[in-house]
Design an enzyme around this catalytic site. Structure first.
Site, mmCIF file in Angstrom:
data_model
loop_
_atom_site.group_PDB
_atom_site.id
_atom_site.type_symbol
_atom_site.label_atom_id
_atom_site.label_comp_id
_atom_site.label_asym_id
_atom_site.label_seq_id
_atom_site.Cartn_x
_atom_site.Cartn_y
_atom_site.Cartn_z
ATOM 1 N N ASP A 113 0.811 -1.209 0.000
ATOM 2 C CA ASP A 113 0.000 0.000 0.000
ATOM 3 C C ASP A 113 0.849 1.266 0.000
ATOM 4 O OD1 ASP A 113 -2.833 1.188 0.811
ATOM 5 O OD2 ASP A 113 -1.374 2.123 2.156
ATOM 6 N N GLU B 262 1.142 -0.735 -5.015
ATOM 7 C CA GLU B 262 0.210 0.360 -5.277
ATOM 8 C C GLU B 262 0.961 1.674 -5.275
ATOM 9 O OE1 GLU B 262 -3.572 2.838 -3.532
ATOM 10 O OE2 GLU B 262 -1.717 2.534 -2.430
HETATM 11 C C1 GLC Z 1 -4.078 3.405 -0.297
HETATM 12 C C2 GLC Z 1 -5.420 2.807 -0.050
HETATM 13 C C3 GLC Z 1 -6.316 3.825 0.538
HETATM 14 C C4 GLC Z 1 -5.733 4.288 1.837
HETATM 15 C C5 GLC Z 1 -4.311 4.779 1.642
HETATM 16 C C6 GLC Z 1 -3.620 4.954 2.936
HETATM 17 O O1 GLC Z 1 -4.101 4.386 -1.256
HETATM 18 O O2 GLC Z 1 -5.928 2.258 -1.223
HETATM 19 O O3 GLC Z 1 -7.607 3.349 0.716
HETATM 20 O O4 GLC Z 1 -6.496 5.300 2.365
HETATM 21 O O5 GLC Z 1 -3.547 3.878 0.898
HETATM 22 O O6 GLC Z 1 -3.276 3.728 3.512
#
Ligand code: GLC
Ligand code: MG
Length: 668
Positions: A298, A368
């Site tokens: 993440d 991500e």
């Molecule tokens: C990522 C997640 C999101 C979250 C962020 C912080 O972007 O997809 O939902 O708020 O990380 O962890």
């Protein structure tokens, strides 16, 4: 001497004693002659001993040395040796010449479960791990093997689980560690893989580490990013949070400001502290030891910040600083993608590789990172030839499809990835997730089927956000109902037309309201309708997994205009190929592909998103599509498209098909 011969015969006869002494008996003359002429005792046997069961070793030796036994035996022996060697050589050659099998994360789409919204087993209105376990048949039906579950760690739920209070515990809302272990075991027994969310950038402000850090415990003092500031004074610099406003908050306990690139309840960990890296590696080990199959990493680009903490340059230098409040107002030069980030991720990858050595237990890592038009930054997460990193970074470009639904725009977005992906890497496509408006709401219902078709016929791994397989839409959430700005795309999955759409069949609670269309748009109803979004998803996913050109073949652009985006999937050596024609435009059109020599004159539709057109035959000069219609056309050819159009074609790993024996081989 004569005595010697006699002795020899005596020995033989005495050996036979009690068995078949008659057959052995011979006159001393015969024996003499044989012995004398041959000069060897062996020869004796030729004359007067027949084989029989239970023959003693010595006699057997006499027999077996005869040429009529010895020669075939030697031939057989060498034949066996040669065959064994040949078999080993063929095996090695086949292995060396075969292209790598697709790994599990390449063969199946990744399905994202938002655990609050998938299935509620205990009636509290929030989905849970037991609920997921109850519904695993859904994946068998869809032919999906890889399941990513958004966070279910213990959490105060300020960011619905992305604020972790304990990385080694399950939030009671979702169940217990035992529930998790049972879910994982059941998934594995069904051949399903579990991908967890891993959240390295920050913890919850309720995490034990943060409490120890704000009280300046010597070991934890530098676990977070702290700097001096006054309670009411100016912020340490102009950095802003992704959720808006300053990313600095004053902490009264420590009397300093801490950094949070997301909510103020999500303090950023300090990855310049090696102890923090080691803590995170321990957590990776913890879950890999439990058997999880992969991690979605993440928000990684935020993991490091520039130690000098200078102001970031404003996008609009003339904007008054007090109006600089969103990530779009700044060039995030000092808070994202800092030097050293990839070293940390490669270290994570290396740890996962240790666990990947067991056959069939490859641990998958997806990254991500939203880098928008800085696509080269995204591509770096693929790692290099020498050092592995993510198996792929999420490709979010198709999330922009609704901005301008058209054939040309679809191609542009697809090409942003295909044209920039490092050679040999594996592509992937995301059309929705828990942070983004559902595509059926942003692009419109009209395009849902076409988008699923695109997703499942492009090369690489598709990601499907729960509900997209039935075309769920965003809900309207009233101001009093809203808990998070992203709620509209997080409504409960619509399983059937019963109470609460089958999400919670115990009480009348659902943490978010259901979409009112659930009586018609639901899994059960769509399973019964072979023209439904669900049935089409399942058909395409199954086709993709059973057809080599679709699961690992060439991808070639064939034609693009304002309405239509069209491409070919083919494999060298295989006659069967696929032409995909999707109309993302605003009008029904007739597409003329008569100039494409490699296509046969007549094209038969294997599947249309508009069911009545299944089986239709078009001349290649007149392929008709309605708005939002996609066609999969299967055809047979001896002339492949890719050799003549290398600039239009992509493949991750070349493979050719040997039709005579039906195998794949490397054909670089
Ligand atoms: C990522 C997640 C999101 C979250 C962020 C912080 O972007 O997809 O939902 O708020 O990380 O962890
Ligand atoms: Mg950080």
């Amino acid at each position: 001497s004569k005595d010697g011969k006699k002795n020899r015969n005596t020995v033989l006869l005495s050996l036979r004693n009690g068995y078949t002494i008659k057959t052995l008996y011979c006159s001393m003359n015969d024996c003499d002659r044989s012995y004398l002429s041959a000069g060897k005792a062996v020869k004796l046997g030729v004359l007067w001993i027949k084989p029989y069961a239970g023959m003693p070793k010595e006699v057997l030796v006499l027999y077996s040395s005869k040429a009529r036994y010895r020669v075939p035996r030697e031939i057989l022996f060498w034949l066996t040796v040669c065959c064994t060697l040949a078999l080993v050589a063929v095996t090695i050659a086949v292995i060396a010449l075969s292209p790598k099998c697709l790994s599990w994360w390449q063969a199946s789409p990744v399905y994202q479960i938002y655990p609050r919204s998938f299935k509620d087993s205990d009636g509290d209105g929030v989905g849970d791990l037991k609920g997921i376990k109850e519904k695993l048949d859904h994946f068998e039906y869809l032919n999906i093997k890889s399941i990513w579950i958004s966070p279910f760690y213990r959490s105060p739920m300020k960011d619905f689980g992305y604020d972790v209070e304990d990385f080694r515990d399950i939030d009671p809302l979702f169940g217990t560690m035992k529930d998790f272990e049972e879910l994982l075991a059941t998934m594995h027994s069904k051949g399903l893989r579990l991908i967890m969310d891993f959240i390295p950038n920050h913890t919850s402000d309720r995490h034990r580490w943060f409490n120890l850090s704000r009280t300046r415990d010597p070991h934890y003092e530098d676990y977070y990013v702290w700097t001096d500031c006054k309670p009411d004074g100016p912020k340490p610099n102009n950095w802003v949070s992704i959720f808006g406003n300053s990313s600095w908050t004053y902490d009264e306990v420590r009397g300093q400001c801490y950094l949070h690139q997301f909510l103020k309840e999500q303090p950023d960990l300090n990855f310049r502290n090696p102890d923090v890296i080691n803590e995170m590696i321990d957590i990776i080990h913890f879950w890999l030891d439990k058997g999880v199959d992969g991690f979605r990493m993440d928000a990684v680009k935020h993991m490091l910040e520039a130690p000098h903490m200078r102001d970031e340059p404003q996008v609009d230098p003339n904007k008054p600083p007090e109006l600089v409040t969103t990530e779009w107002d700044l060039h995030s030069d000092y808070t994202t993608s800092q030097v050293g980030l990839h070293d940390i991720l490669r270290e994570f990858r290396a740890q996962m590789d240790i666990y990947s050595q067991e056959p069939g237990r490859y641990r998958f890592m997806v990254i991500e990172s939203y880098d928008y038009e800085e696509v080269y930054k995204t591509m770096m997460y693929y790692g290099t030839k020498l050092e592995k990193e993510g198996d792929f970074p999420f490709n979010f470009y198709l999330l922009d499809l609704p901005q301008n639904t058209s054939g040309a725009w679809a191609k542009h977005l697809v090409h942003l990835w295909m044209g920039n992906m490092p050679k040999g890497k594996w592509p992937n496509w995301v059309v929705g997730n828990h942070d983004r408006t559902r595509i059926s709401s942003s692009a419109g219902q009209l395009y849902v089927r076409a988008i699923n078709m695109l997703l499942l016929t492009l090369p690489g791994t598709a990601t499907t956000y729960y509900g997209e397989e039935i075309g769920m839409e965003n809900i309207n959430v009233t101001a009093s109902q809203i808990q998070d700005p992203a709620d509209p795309q997080r409504s409960p999955l619509q399983w059937n037309a019963n109470m609460n759409a089958g999400f919670n069949d115990k009480t009348n609670l659902t943490w978010l309201p259901l979409h009112p269309d659930y009586e018609t748009v639901n899994v059960e109803a769509q399973m019964k309708d072979d023209g439904s979004v669900l049935a089409q998803y399942r058909f395409l996913n199954t086709l993709r997994q059973s057809e080599l050109p679709l699961n690992r073949g060439w991808f070639c652009y064939v034609h693009t205009d304002a309405n239509v985006f069209s491409y070919i999937r083919e494999l060298d050596g295989l006659k069967r190929a696929f032409l995909i024609v999707v109309n993302f435009g605003k009008e029904s059109v007739v597409t003329d592909l008569s100039s494409v020599r490699e296509l046969p004159d007549e094209l038969k539709v294997l599947m249309s998103t508009n069911k009545v057109n299944d089986g239709k035959v078009f001349p290649k000069s007149r392929i008709q599509t309605e708005v939002g219609e996609g066609l999969v056309i299967q055809y047979s050819t001896n002339t492949r498209f890719n050799p003549n159009h290398p600039e239009e074609c992509y493949i991750s790993e070349k493979a050719c098909y040997l039709e005579t024996i039906g195998i794949l081989y490397k054909c670089q």
